[in-house]
Design an enzyme around this catalytic site. Structure first.
Site, PDB file in Angstrom:
ATOM      1  N   ASP A 147      -6.317   0.261   0.730  1.00  0.00           N
ATOM      2  CA  ASP A 147      -6.292   0.188   2.188  1.00  0.00           C
ATOM      3  C   ASP A 147      -7.654  -0.294   2.675  1.00  0.00           C
ATOM      4  OD1 ASP A 147      -8.082   2.283   2.116  1.00  0.00           O
ATOM      5  OD2 ASP A 147      -6.505   3.774   2.264  1.00  0.00           O
ATOM      6  N   LYS A 186       0.815  -1.201   0.000  1.00  0.00           N
ATOM      7  CA  LYS A 186       0.000   0.000   0.000  1.00  0.00           C
ATOM      8  C   LYS A 186       0.856   1.261   0.000  1.00  0.00           C
ATOM      9  CE  LYS A 186      -2.601   0.081   3.451  1.00  0.00           C
ATOM     10  NZ  LYS A 186      -3.595  -0.073   4.509  1.00  0.00           N
TER      11      LYS A 186
END
Length: 214
Positions: free
Chosen positions: A136, A118
């Site tokens: 996320d 991420k």
DNA sequence: AACTCGGGGCA
DNA sequence: TGCCCAGAGTT
């Protein structure tokens, strides 16, 4: 127009400022800020980095910051202490392995302590303009509810989103979905009655909370 | 896949 | 008090 296009159009109109709210002046500063942003809103990250970057703006400066001092910055915002040592190690490895530069490569970024898929994608998209979608918890939840994806796996959801979202919108879509997830499509008690996407969302009826509920 | 890390902020 | 928060690493 496809459902995905309609959703993106509404999100763009609802959240007109998709730029990252993390203040930074270089890829290195964005990297540090992004590592800090886990489990912490950007607003609180910026409170830390405002002071941190003023005194230690570059990797060469920050690597000289003793770990206990760095921990003091972290602790003031209630973040995981492991972030401090991860940032310290990342500074050292950037210097040892990348001449002090932030690599514009996903695998190289993910090899750094405290940097996962991420964080790496956020750096690629926002520091190097390399199209990438960071999935996320917000993006994962919102995408699943909207029917844009159907997976508990962030990696799999990332693949699906990359297929259905135009590449030029990847960086913006990340922020749109996150803003939407925080403000409307919350994990608990989502505000479906105020959601601009309700008519397009297959989950809205099931998620609509009872108005009588306290 | 499940678990841990961790403390400030807010209801 | 209890619950939440723009994840990553280890087992």
């Amino acid at each position: 127009m496809s459902k995905t296009r309609k959703i993106l159009r509404i999100l763009a109109k609802t959240y007109p400022e998709p730029e990252t709210a993390l203040t930074h002046e270089s890829p290195f500063q964005l990297l540090v800020a992004t590592i800090l942003s886990a489990q912490c809103t950007d607003q609180r990250v910026n409170i830390i980095t405002e002071k941190l970057f003023a005194d230690y703006p570059t990797v060469w400066k920050m690597v000289t910051l003793p770990l206990p001092e760095l921990e003091k910055y972290i602790r003031s915002a209630g973040l995981w202490q492991t972030k401090a040592s991860n940032i310290k190690k990342t500074c050292q490895r950037l210097i040892e392995e990348h001449n002090g530069e932030v690599p514009a490569d996903q695998r190289a970024l993910m090899a750094l302590p405290g940097v996962g898929r991420k964080t790496a994608n956020v750096i690629l998209a926002n520091a190097f303009q390399i199209p990438a979608i960071a999935v996320d918890t917000h993006v994962l939840r919102v995408a699943n509810r909207l029917g844009l994806a159907n997976s508990k796996s962030p990696d799999h959801t990332e693949e699906q989103l990359m297929k259905i979202i135009p590449k030029k919108d990847w960086a913006d879509a990340h922020h749109w979905l996150i803003f939407h997830g925080r403000k409307i499509c919350k994990a608990r008690k989502p505000l479906c009655h105020a959601c601009p996407l309700r008519d397009l969302c297959p989950s809205s009826t099931a998620l609509e909370t009872d108005p009588q509920e306290e």
